[in-house]
Design an enzyme around this catalytic site. Structure first.
Site, short mmCIF file in Angstrom:
data_model
loop_
_atom_site.label_atom_id
_atom_site.label_comp_id
_atom_site.label_asym_id
_atom_site.label_seq_id
_atom_site.Cartn_x
_atom_site.Cartn_y
_atom_site.Cartn_z
N PHE A 137 -11.33 -12.48 -4.32
CA PHE A 137 -10.63 -11.35 -4.93
C PHE A 137 -9.66 -11.88 -5.98
O PHE A 137 -8.84 -12.75 -5.69
CB PHE A 137 -9.85 -10.55 -3.86
CG PHE A 137 -9.25 -9.30 -4.42
CD1 PHE A 137 -9.99 -8.14 -4.54
CD2 PHE A 137 -7.92 -9.28 -4.85
CE1 PHE A 137 -9.43 -6.98 -5.08
CE2 PHE A 137 -7.35 -8.13 -5.38
CZ PHE A 137 -8.12 -6.97 -5.50
N ASP A 222 -6.67 -19.73 -7.80
CA ASP A 222 -5.91 -18.49 -7.61
C ASP A 222 -5.09 -18.62 -6.34
O ASP A 222 -5.62 -18.54 -5.24
CB ASP A 222 -6.89 -17.30 -7.52
CG ASP A 222 -6.18 -15.97 -7.33
OD1 ASP A 222 -5.02 -15.97 -6.91
OD2 ASP A 222 -6.84 -14.93 -7.57
N LYS A 251 2.39 -11.94 -7.18
CA LYS A 251 2.89 -11.44 -5.89
C LYS A 251 4.32 -11.90 -5.59
O LYS A 251 5.25 -11.37 -6.16
CB LYS A 251 1.93 -11.82 -4.77
CG LYS A 251 0.63 -10.99 -4.80
CD LYS A 251 -0.11 -11.12 -3.51
CE LYS A 251 -1.43 -10.36 -3.50
NZ LYS A 251 -1.31 -8.95 -3.21
C1 LIG Z 1 -5.95 -13.81 -4.45
C2 LIG Z 1 -5.55 -12.64 -5.29
N1 LIG Z 1 -5.77 -12.67 -6.60
C3 LIG Z 1 -5.42 -11.65 -7.41
C4 LIG Z 1 -4.86 -10.50 -6.88
C5 LIG Z 1 -4.50 -9.35 -7.78
O1 LIG Z 1 -3.11 -9.23 -7.88
P1 LIG Z 1 -2.47 -7.86 -8.40
O2 LIG Z 1 -2.66 -6.84 -7.33
O3 LIG Z 1 -1.03 -8.19 -8.65
O4 LIG Z 1 -3.19 -7.49 -9.65
C6 LIG Z 1 -4.63 -10.42 -5.51
C7 LIG Z 1 -4.08 -9.19 -4.91
O5 LIG Z 1 -4.21 -8.91 -3.74
C8 LIG Z 1 -4.99 -11.51 -4.69
O6 LIG Z 1 -4.80 -11.48 -3.36
#
Ligand SMILES: Cc1ncc(COP(=O)(O)O)c(C=O)c1O
Length: 395
Positions: A137, A222, A251
């Site tokens: 994700f 990520d 986050k």
């Molecule tokens: C691993 C990871 N990458 C990217 C995101 C996306 O972040 P945002 O919700 O701030 O766009 C999330 C959100 O849960 C995430 O857990």
């Protein structure tokens, strides 16, 4: 259900707000450390922390102080001018993560977009593919959604924008097949949070690093959910033994205020050029002042020791559910944990926990995830492990 949830509030929301979120039946009005409070003053132990957004806890005094001071001085201006808080936060991130330079944005999805553009710019002509992991994700904007290896989230929005090849998180041979001279980047998480805290196989992470060297692609890690001490170390990738070329953070970086960051290692730090990318709100003095305060709290070795110690207590409690035949699997690292049930009862477990004053979240009908603020007390972790069998037993 929270007695304080006012049906008029629910009706107002339904009338005015797009129905993109499934909300739990509770209104929250105040936060302090690992606690959240509803309008009647009922206290909940937060075991989700805004999906790892509130690693420092709610309204951490040092973050509040930084926000108040900065808000009274300069909230935002423009990236047309120099402002110091963004430089200070970039220096901190450079010095504590992978060196190089930082691009700021406002969210995790925006960090994915920036990393995609950086990889494309770095690769140049002919490098029009990226490789990412199935079940990963990376966010919900079109570029980020294209990376996100979850067809149910993608289906309604096809065609997506990038040429992304998705491979298994367990099988390095699939990576070998997918990566070529056309690959500009491999995107990985160390632990896939959104699919229910699933660790990526160490050999996949190591092979991704090797393949990037071999074909001249960038390894983009990520750490939006795993980073900033969630699993114990500041970065989960350092414990996994992989060196990112590009690191994505968001986050908990802002202590609750929206901010995202892409850190590019020294060799590729100047890849993006003037005019290549930007955002009006990015690197606002307010968000960066909050971010620096949050980062200083989160890098404290004593807090990181607590994360490991309390995570072990939580995981023991989840494993006890498995041992008692209530659950079928438990896993986690630091304070990023999950438990699986054979039956589709995860939503009911979350509702049961809410009744007894704990906020958690289910990533599927079978899996409950726990991501408490890293400042949670041992007493609250132990109480969670005590109430869990009771809650499950009452279903
Ligand atoms: C691993 C990871 N990458 C990217 C995101 C996306 O972040 P945002 O919700 O701030 O766009 C999330 C959100 O849960 C995430 O857990």
């Amino acid at each position: 259900m929270s007695e304080a949830l006012d049906p008029r509030l629910v009706a107002r929301e339904a009338d005015a707000v797009m129905p993109t979120y499934r909300r739990m039946p509770v209104e929250l009005v105040r936060g302090e450390g690992a606690y959240l409070f509803d309008p009647a003053g009922r206290r909940y132990v937060d075991c989700i922390a805004g999906i790892s957004m509130a690693n420092v806890g709610h309204c951490h005094p040092e973050v509040v102080e930084a926000i108040q001071a900065q808000a009274a001085t300069l909230i935002n201006t423009s990236n047309l001018f120099y402002t110091e808080p963004g430089i200070a936060l970039a220096e901190w991130l450079r010095d504590h993560t992978i060196g190089g330079k930082v691009f700021f944005c406002n969210s995790g999805a925006e960090a994915a977009e920036a990393a995609l553009k950086l990889a494309r710019r770095h690769g140049g002509e002919g490098r029009d593919e990226v490789v990412a992991l199935r079940d990963g994700f990376h966010g919900r904007t079109f570029g980020a959604l294209s990376l996100t290896g979850q067809p149910d989230k993608q289906e309604a929005f096809r065609p997506l924008v990038s040429t992304v090849r998705h491979v298994s998180r367990d099988d390095p041979a699939e990576l070998d097949e997918a990566v070529s001279e056309r690959t500009s980047a491999i995107f990985v998480e160390v632990i896939q949070g959104e699919i229910g805290v699933q660790p990526v196989a160490p050999e996949v992470l190591i092979r991704a690093r090797e393949l990037c060297e071999r074909v001249g692609a960038l390894l983009v890690v990520d750490e939006i959910q795993t980073g900033l001490s969630r699993t114990g170390p500041l970065l989960a990738s350092s414990e996994a033994g992989i060196r990112p070329d590009v690191l994505m953070l968001a986050k908990s970086l802002g202590g609750g205020v929206p901010i995202g960051a892409v850190v590019a290692a020294p060799a590729i730090a100047d890849t993006l050029r003037p005019g290549d990318h930007g955002s009006t709100f990015a690197a606002s003095p307010l968000a960066c002042a909050a971010g620096l305060a949050a980062c200083r709290v989160l890098a404290d070795p004593a807090l990181q020791d607590d994360v490991r110690r309390l995570g072990a207590i939580l995981l023991d409690g989840l494993q006890a559910l498995v041992d008692q035949g209530i659950a079928v699997d438990s896993r986690g690292r630091g304070l990023m944990c999950a438990v699986d049930f054979a039956e589709p009862i995860a939503g009911d477990v979350v509702s049961g926990l809410l009744e007894v004053g704990f906020l958690a979240n289910n990533t599927s009908a079978h899996t409950v995830r726990f991501l408490p603020p890293l400042v949670i007390s041992e007493e609250d972790v132990r109480e969670l492990t005590r109430v869990l069998p009771e809650v499950c037993g009452a279903l």
